[in-house]
Design a protein around this motif. Structure first.
Motif, PDB file in Angstrom:
ATOM      1  N   PRO A  50       0.827  -1.217   0.000  1.00  8.70           N
ATOM      2  CA  PRO A  50       0.000   0.000   0.000  1.00  8.70           C
ATOM      3  C   PRO A  50       0.859   1.265   0.000  1.00  8.70           C
ATOM      4  CG  PRO A  50      -0.836  -1.579   1.583  1.00  8.70           C
ATOM      5  CD  PRO A  50       0.470  -2.121   1.089  1.00  8.70           C
ATOM      6  N   GLN A  51       1.984   1.221   0.689  1.00  9.22           N
ATOM      7  CA  GLN A  51       2.870   2.378   0.751  1.00  9.22           C
ATOM      8  C   GLN A  51       3.525   2.637  -0.603  1.00  9.22           C
ATOM      9  OE1 GLN A  51       3.009  -0.306   2.867  1.00  9.22           O
ATOM     10  NE2 GLN A  51       2.013   0.622   4.633  1.00  9.22           N
ATOM     11  N   ASP A  52       3.929   1.570  -1.293  1.00 13.85           N
ATOM     12  CA  ASP A  52       4.479   1.721  -2.642  1.00 13.85           C
ATOM     13  C   ASP A  52       3.451   2.398  -3.545  1.00 13.85           C
ATOM     14  OD1 ASP A  52       6.746   0.189  -1.895  1.00 13.85           O
ATOM     15  OD2 ASP A  52       5.929  -1.651  -2.771  1.00 13.85           O
ATOM     16  N   TYR A  53       2.225   1.904  -3.487  1.00 15.81           N
ATOM     17  CA  TYR A  53       1.156   2.433  -4.335  1.00 15.81           C
ATOM     18  C   TYR A  53       0.946   3.917  -4.062  1.00 15.81           C
ATOM     19  CZ  TYR A  53      -3.190   2.552  -6.979  1.00 15.81           C
ATOM     20  OH  TYR A  53      -4.163   2.856  -7.904  1.00 15.81           O
ATOM     21  N   LEU A  99       6.883  15.560  -1.689  1.00 16.86           N
ATOM     22  CA  LEU A  99       6.296  14.227  -1.730  1.00 16.86           C
ATOM     23  C   LEU A  99       5.777  13.829  -0.354  1.00 16.86           C
ATOM     24  CD1 LEU A  99       5.600  11.583  -3.131  1.00 16.86           C
ATOM     25  CD2 LEU A  99       8.003  10.893  -2.880  1.00 16.86           C
ATOM     26  N   ALA A 100       6.551  14.078   0.676  1.00 14.65           N
ATOM     27  CA  ALA A 100       6.115  13.763   2.046  1.00 14.65           C
ATOM     28  C   ALA A 100       4.837  14.518   2.395  1.00 14.65           C
ATOM     29  CB  ALA A 100       7.227  14.080   3.043  1.00 14.65           C
ATOM     30  N   ALA A 101       4.776  15.789   2.023  1.00 17.87           N
ATOM     31  CA  ALA A 101       3.574  16.582   2.293  1.00 17.87           C
ATOM     32  C   ALA A 101       2.387  16.055   1.501  1.00 17.87           C
ATOM     33  CB  ALA A 101       3.825  18.051   1.968  1.00 17.87           C
ATOM     34  N   ALA A 102       2.611  15.671   0.246  1.00 20.06           N
ATOM     35  CA  ALA A 102       1.524  15.199  -0.606  1.00 20.06           C
ATOM     36  C   ALA A 102       0.880  13.928  -0.074  1.00 20.06           C
ATOM     37  CB  ALA A 102       2.037  14.967  -2.027  1.00 20.06           C
ATOM     38  N   ILE A 103       1.667  13.091   0.585  1.00 22.46           N
ATOM     39  CA  ILE A 103       1.120  11.823   1.084  1.00 22.46           C
ATOM     40  C   ILE A 103       1.013  11.785   2.611  1.00 22.46           C
ATOM     41  CG2 ILE A 103       1.820  10.549  -0.977  1.00 22.46           C
ATOM     42  CD1 ILE A 103       4.192   9.439   0.553  1.00 22.46           C
ATOM     43  N   SER A 104       1.258  12.930   3.247  1.00 23.05           N
ATOM     44  CA  SER A 104       1.124  13.074   4.700  1.00 23.05           C
ATOM     45  C   SER A 104       2.014  12.107   5.477  1.00 23.05           C
ATOM     46  CB  SER A 104      -0.332  12.911   5.144  1.00 23.05           C
ATOM     47  OG  SER A 104      -1.140  13.887   4.547  1.00 23.05           O
ATOM     48  N   TRP A 105       3.267  12.028   5.068  1.00 23.68           N
ATOM     49  CA  TRP A 105       4.254  11.206   5.754  1.00 23.68           C
ATOM     50  C   TRP A 105       5.331  12.091   6.336  1.00 23.68           C
ATOM     51  CZ3 TRP A 105       6.046   6.442   2.401  1.00 23.68           C
ATOM     52  CH2 TRP A 105       4.964   5.572   2.224  1.00 23.68           C
ATOM     53  N   GLU A 106       5.984  11.595   7.372  1.00 24.62           N
ATOM     54  CA  GLU A 106       7.175  12.239   7.901  1.00 24.62           C
ATOM     55  C   GLU A 106       8.315  12.011   6.912  1.00 24.62           C
ATOM     56  OE1 GLU A 106       7.406  14.043  10.699  1.00 24.62           O
ATOM     57  OE2 GLU A 106       5.276  13.746  11.072  1.00 24.62           O
ATOM     58  N   SER A 119      11.385  11.203   7.409  1.00 24.82           N
ATOM     59  CA  SER A 119      12.190  10.011   7.695  1.00 24.82           C
ATOM     60  C   SER A 119      11.499   8.747   7.194  1.00 24.82           C
ATOM     61  CB  SER A 119      12.490   9.907   9.188  1.00 24.82           C
ATOM     62  OG  SER A 119      11.296   9.784   9.927  1.00 24.82           O
ATOM     63  N   ARG A 120      10.185   8.671   7.348  1.00 29.49           N
ATOM     64  CA  ARG A 120       9.444   7.518   6.850  1.00 29.49           C
ATOM     65  C   ARG A 120       9.570   7.442   5.326  1.00 29.49           C
ATOM     66  NH1 ARG A 120       2.890   6.392   6.941  1.00 29.49           N
ATOM     67  NH2 ARG A 120       3.034   4.327   6.008  1.00 29.49           N
ATOM     68  N   ASN A 155      13.161   6.303   4.291  1.00 33.19           N
ATOM     69  CA  ASN A 155      13.354   4.866   4.484  1.00 33.19           C
ATOM     70  C   ASN A 155      12.613   4.056   3.420  1.00 33.19           C
ATOM     71  OD1 ASN A 155      14.971   5.193   6.764  1.00 33.19           O
ATOM     72  ND2 ASN A 155      13.213   5.174   8.138  1.00 33.19           N
ATOM     73  N   HIS A 156      11.399   4.478   3.124  1.00 37.09           N
ATOM     74  CA  HIS A 156      10.613   3.716   2.161  1.00 37.09           C
ATOM     75  C   HIS A 156      11.142   3.882   0.739  1.00 37.09           C
ATOM     76  CE1 HIS A 156       7.288   1.168   1.190  1.00 37.09           C
ATOM     77  NE2 HIS A 156       7.143   1.892   0.091  1.00 37.09           N
ATOM     78  N   THR A 157      11.540   5.082   0.373  1.00 35.07           N
ATOM     79  CA  THR A 157      12.046   5.270  -0.988  1.00 35.07           C
ATOM     80  C   THR A 157      13.370   4.532  -1.201  1.00 35.07           C
ATOM     81  OG1 THR A 157      12.978   7.436  -0.407  1.00 35.07           O
ATOM     82  CG2 THR A 157      10.811   7.418  -1.491  1.00 35.07           C
ATOM     83  N   VAL A 158      14.151   4.353  -0.153  1.00 34.53           N
ATOM     84  CA  VAL A 158      15.367   3.539  -0.280  1.00 34.53           C
ATOM     85  C   VAL A 158      14.978   2.110  -0.685  1.00 34.53           C
ATOM     86  CG1 VAL A 158      17.236   2.443   1.041  1.00 34.53           C
ATOM     87  CG2 VAL A 158      16.833   4.899   1.246  1.00 34.53           C
ATOM     88  N   ARG A 159      13.958   1.563  -0.033  1.00 35.10           N
ATOM     89  CA  ARG A 159      13.504   0.204  -0.375  1.00 35.10           C
ATOM     90  C   ARG A 159      12.938   0.159  -1.795  1.00 35.10           C
ATOM     91  NH1 ARG A 159      11.962   0.652   5.013  1.00 35.10           N
ATOM     92  NH2 ARG A 159       9.786   1.109   4.537  1.00 35.10           N
ATOM     93  N   MET A 160      12.191   1.183  -2.176  1.00 28.23           N
ATOM     94  CA  MET A 160      11.623   1.223  -3.528  1.00 28.23           C
ATOM     95  C   MET A 160      12.720   1.386  -4.582  1.00 28.23           C
ATOM     96  SD  MET A 160       8.166   3.484  -2.999  1.00 28.23           S
ATOM     97  CE  MET A 160       7.553   3.220  -4.672  1.00 28.23           C
TER      98      MET A 160
END
Length: 163
Positions: A40-43, A62-69, A71-72, A75-80
């Motif tokens: 779901p986070q990738d999507y 991007l963080a503001a657009a998806i309401s994420w911190e 740091s989150r 971390n997630h974009t490194v995995r993606m």
């Protein structure tokens, strides 16, 4: 702000909103994850990037657009990035900054997943509501957004979604 205790109707309205949103979101996410290689986070990240000009956004945007911190998101974009869905590039306008960009593989993944996502949203959300209920929900959502945005402005800290 009222400090009164709320009544049973108010409690049912609040809990109903939370429970319905959670159950529908969980079901849609579970179905999509089962049928694709996207979490779901990738999507969420891929939707925001593919809707952005040139498929690129600064991490803060991007963080503001998806309401994420931040740091989150980092971390997630490194995995993606390791999976080839996104890449981090230098910012064209600011040599010190960076952008997150969707790759061809990321675009292919979202093109494949989006019809499935829409079908699940239809199955678990749209089809459960009459046209009149959908219109009422549109009105209710708009009222809530206006109210919360105005409250944020009144407190001197507008929400990220405020115009």
């Amino acid at each position: 702000m009222s400090t009164e205790h709320w009544n049973a109707r108010e409690s049912r309205a609040w809990r109903g909103l939370l429970d319905a949103q959670r159950l529908v979101r969980e079901r849609v996410e579970r179905e999509l994850a089962r049928e694709t290689d996207l979490s779901p986070q990738d999507y969420t990240v891929l939707v925001a990037l593919t809707e952005a000009p040139d498929g690129r956004l600064r991490p803060t945007d991007l963080a503001a657009a998806i309401s994420w911190e931040k740091s989150r998101l980092s971390n997630h974009t490194v995995r993606m990035e390791k999976r080839g869905l996104v890449t981090r590039e230098g910012c064209r306008d600011d040599g010190r900054g960076s952008v997150v960009a969707v790759t061809d593989a990321g675009r292919a993944a979202i093109r494949s997943a989006a019809p499935l996502h829409r079908a699940h949203v239809r199955k678990y959300f749209i089809d459960a509501l009459t046209a009149e209920q959908q219109e009422a929900l549109i009105d209710i959502s708009a009222s809530l957004i206006r109210h919360v945005t105005a409250a944020g402005r009144a407190e001197g800290r507008a929400t990220a979604d405020s115009p």
